[in-house]
Design an enzyme around this catalytic site. Structure first.
Site, PDB file in Angstrom:
ATOM      1  N   ASP A 300      44.796  34.010  45.611  1.00  0.00           N
ATOM      2  CA  ASP A 300      45.183  34.617  44.342  1.00  0.00           C
ATOM      3  C   ASP A 300      46.703  34.412  44.190  1.00  0.00           C
ATOM      4  O   ASP A 300      47.374  33.879  45.075  1.00  0.00           O
ATOM      5  CB  ASP A 300      44.777  36.098  44.277  1.00  0.00           C
TER       6      ASP A 300
HETATM    7  C1  BGC Z   1      44.420  37.670  39.197  1.00  0.00           C
HETATM    8  C2  BGC Z   1      43.360  36.590  39.187  1.00  0.00           C
HETATM    9  C3  BGC Z   1      43.762  35.502  38.229  1.00  0.00           C
HETATM   10  C4  BGC Z   1      45.091  34.956  38.654  1.00  0.00           C
HETATM   11  C5  BGC Z   1      45.555  33.780  37.817  1.00  0.00           C
HETATM   12  C6  BGC Z   1      45.797  37.105  39.403  1.00  0.00           C
HETATM   13  O1  BGC Z   1      46.773  38.070  39.228  1.00  0.00           O
HETATM   14  O2  BGC Z   1      44.113  38.606  40.192  1.00  0.00           O
HETATM   15  O3  BGC Z   1      42.117  37.140  38.859  1.00  0.00           O
HETATM   16  O4  BGC Z   1      42.769  34.515  38.194  1.00  0.00           O
HETATM   17  O5  BGC Z   1      46.051  35.997  38.573  1.00  0.00           O
HETATM   18  O6  BGC Z   1      45.932  34.158  36.558  1.00  0.00           O
END
Ligand code: BGC
Length: 772
Positions: A300
């Site tokens: 993530d």
């Molecule tokens: C979130 C993810 C997301 C990623 C990219 C993160 O903060 O937890 O679910 O896909 O950002 O935007």
């Protein structure tokens, strides 16, 4: 985590005039989207040869480049994106939806980098791109996997048209705490429903194989247990027993892997003390050894770097080493792999084979996506693909089919079309962002139809529509980063006098009108990532507004826009009609107008048990009951311990009976399947949908068994007076469970209770036995 850097998302630059279609798909038509059979990633010797050949020519730096994803709006290291690409130091981009930009960067990668390896482009296509569909929690409330598959296929069509080839979805986190803001992004509390939604979304995004035209690579996230954040506070640690992890939190991910998802994202949080991003057990033992996952794993946002924040890795190098050794193939946004792994390799802290395996996993998926053959977006095609009449029709149908009717005293709904005046009241009634909901980052306000607009379009003349927002929802805390990212209307009533005047005005409009539609709930920025709440009450003065409207004696319909169940206990006793429409998306207002006037009949059912108060959390239906079994529902001194509405609950404008439960056997061998049928009759005067649900309970096992578990369902549409026999197939493998006594998943022979009905309180009962 660098969310502040992400607030300036590049909006789609294409604006096109779209003829609006008023045609409403009937529920039956919407069901024509057929479920395709599950796909899995096949072995492909040609792909293997291609990738091995490519890898034999790659330098270490180029390999680490493929393991690095940059966010267009993320932190910059001073080197231009273009230079990084030319040097082969980046394999993937995220967060742009600008096709010109995507095209520009891809041309550099393919034409100017040494090995011409194309980039992948990722975006959070969670509930649509430019056309915004209802939020995933709403999709689960449809109990209609074919509809959900079709929705995500339509979303993929728009996103792939602008050059995106990878979505960070579906989110498969089971969530049993509505304080957690991201409950809106998943399928609710149940692993069986969650698994069916996982499969449907993977099929919808990916099509029948990775690389299917007009589709996207799916990404199962967040592996695993993020939904159990302590206190419902986003990003907090999750402490989940092995039994709950194996039986509740992991199954939707396993279903998504079996459906052929090509990528998976690790969770931010600690799972039982080990971060998802450095969790060898999850990423290797479960994912690769047990489930034979053949795709690649991405972290993530900056979660590799954050391994130091966890108190897990002592410094950036150790963070990179522990992540890659755990089985984390691609790093999102932070670039410790690129910076730290060369020295770690030299010092023997990681093996070359570990890096090679990560690169192989990534390149194989790029190959399967067809990126080496067709790297470029067709810019000329784009205008034909966005917010098309078909997209709008789908969005409208989906928004009607995901709505849940919670109360309808004396059949107040549907409203009489001969009406002369309606008061449309509430802070969300004419708010475009709050109609779209969270994760609609590429949606356009101009495309969106609010409830007020939907009603005005429906009655351009002849009906007086009186609108007042009545109250505003403002945030008492200091400005959050989301106040920039999401543009819920800024408060305009800045003095007490102005606030009181608007409130009184709203109530006087209720008094002057035949019926009042109160559109209340949560602003979009109260729901989603970093949007947890410590209370479930209607925010601001909405409760007072509702009570004042009811006090006028006029009929009131409460339309709820929100991403989580709210405390509507008072409303459930005093407001005659309550319609939950979640965040319904671009066509939300038209869909609500369809629903209010009976052109669409609500048939959604709750994908979670709806608590009375925040104090009841968790209140999920599938729980083990201990001690005083004759009175399991009075566990509080001051409240019932039953939810306000059970899991699976939903009303219709018509009524149904379910009868004649038949099992084609009462003794089945473990591993076999058998049929269970019931007759469903529409006993009312309108066509409508019922969701037939099958629950089981194992009377004894090596470990205690939950009182009920969902094991099958089917949504059916019946005309007035029609009776249909609905047959559900029970695959006894669904009765298997992971036992904390045996540390194994197996079907334990024994006697099972079975109920069929229209929610988790289903009363029609039978039983069966499972033999070896
Ligand atoms: C979130 C993810 C997301 C990623 C990219 C993160 O903060 O937890 O679910 O896909 O950002 O935007």
């Amino acid at each position: 985590m660098s969310l502040p850097c992400r607030v300036q998302l590049t909006a789609l630059v294409i604006t096109i005039a779209v003829p609006f279609s008023f045609r409403i798909l009937s529920g039956a038509a919407a069901q024509t989207a057929e479920l395709s059979s599950p796909v899995s990633i096949p072995d492909d010797p040609t792909a293997d040869r291609f990738v091995e050949g490519l890898m034999s020519r790659m330098t270490l730096s180029e390999k680490l480049g493929q393991m690095t994803q940059i966010a267009v709006n993320g932190p910059s290291d001073g080197v231009s994106f273009e230079d990084h690409i030319r040097k082969g130091e980046v394999g993937s981009f995220q967060s742009t939806t600008d096709p010109e930009r995507i095209s520009h960067l891809q041309h550099i990668a393919v034409e100017q980098s040494r090995l011409h390896i194309p980039l992948s482009f990722a975006f959070d296509v969670i509930h649509g791109l430019r056309t915004v569909y209802p939020i995933p929690l709403a999709l689960a409330a449809s109990w209609d996997p074919a509809l959900v598959e079709h929705t995500q296929e339509m979303a993929a069509r728009e996103a792939s048209a602008v050059g995106i080839n990878w979505t960070f979805a579906p989110m498969l986190d089971i969530a049993r705490d509505p304080r957690w803001g991201r409950i809106m992004e998943g399928a609710g509390e149940d692993p069986y429903l969650g698994s069916r939604m996982a499969e449907a979304q993977v099929r919808g995004f990916q099509g029948d194989h990775i690389g299917a035209p007009h589709h996207l690579l799916a990404c199962l996230k967040h592996f695993a247990g993020y939904g159990a954040a302590a206190g419902g506070r986003d990003y907090e640690e999750s402490n989940i027993s092995d039994e709950q992890l194996e039986n509740v939190y992991l199954p939707p991910f396993h279903a998504g892997v079996k459906a052929g998802a090509g990528s998976l994202m690790s969770g931010y949080m600690d799972l039982n003390g080990v971060p998802g991003t450095g969790n060898h057990w999850l990423l290797h033992d479960v994912l690769r050894e047990r489930w034979h996952f053949a795709g690649f794993v991405v972290s993530d946002w900056e979660s590799v770097e954050n391994l130091t924040t966890h108190g897990f890795a002592s410094d950036p190098e150790e963070a990179a080493v522990r992540a890659v050794n755990a089985g984390l193939d691609m790093e999102m946004v932070s670039h410790l792999y690129r910076d730290q792994l060369p020295a770690a390799l030299k010092d023997g802290k990681i093996k070359q084979s570990t890096i090679d395996q990560a690169v192989r996993n990534i390149l194989l998926i790029k190959y399967r996506l067809g990126l080496f053959e067709h790297p470029y977006v067709d810019l000329a095609e784009i205008p034909r693909q966005l917010v098309t009449p078909e997209q709008r029709e789908t969005a409208r149908t989906v928004a009607t089919r995901t709505a849940v009717l919670l109360r309808n005293q004396d059949s107040l709904l549907p409203l009489n079309k001969q009406i002369h005046s309606i008061a449309v009241i509430g802070p969300l009634a004419d708010s475009k962002p709050d109609t779209m909901g969270s994760w609609s980052l590429a949606g356009h306000y101009d495309d969106t139809v609010t409830v007020l607009e939907g009603l005005r379009r429906r009655f351009p003349t002849g009906v007086t529509i009186n609108f007042s927002k009545g109250v505003e929802i403002s945030r008492d805390l200091p400005l959050s980063i989301f106040d920039d990212q999401f543009q819920s209307p800024k408060p305009t009533l800045t003095t007490d006098a102005a606030r009181q005047a608007e409130f009184r005005h709203a109530i006087s409009l209720v008094e002057q009108s035949e019926v009042a539609v109160l559109v209340l709930g949560e602003r979009q920025d109260m729901s989603g990532e970093r949007a947890s709440r410590s209370s479930l009450t209607l925010p601001g003065q909405q409760q007072e507004l509702l009570e004042a409207a009811i006090a006028t004696g006029k009929p009131v319909v409460l339309v709820l826009l929100n991403g989580r169940p709210l405390d509507i206990t008072w409303a459930s006793e005093h407001v005659p009609a309550i319609l939950e429409v979640w965040y319904p998306g671009t066509e939300g207002g038209n869909a609500v107008a369809d629903l209010l006037f009976g052109d669409a009949v609500p048939g959604g059912h709750l994908p979670l048990a709806w608590p009375r108060t925040v104090g009841q959390i968790p209140i999920n239906y599938a729980r083990n009951v201990t001690q005083i079994p004759e009175d399991p529902d009075h566990r509080y001194w001051d409240s019932s311990s039953l939810p306000l509405y059970p899991f699976g609950y939903g009303l219709s404008y018509t009524s149904f009976t379910i009868s004649k439960l038949k099992l084609n056997t009462t003794s089945a061998r473990a591993g076999s399947s058998f049929a269970i049928s019931v007759d469903v009759t529409n006993t009312g005067k309108l066509a409508g949908d019922e969701v037939v649900q099958l629950y089981t309970h194992q009377r004894a096992g090596s470990a205690s068994r939950p009182i009920r578990e969902l094991k099958g369902f089917q949504r059916v549409r019946l005309g007035p007076g029609e009776t249909r026999t609905v047959t559900l197939t029970l695959d006894t493998n669904e009765l298997s469970f992971w036992s904390p006594q045996t540390h194994q998943r197996s079907i334990e022979p024994g006697t099972f209770d079975l109920w069929v009905g229209a929610d988790a309180n289903a009363a029609m009962h039978s039983s069966f036995t499972i033999t070896d």
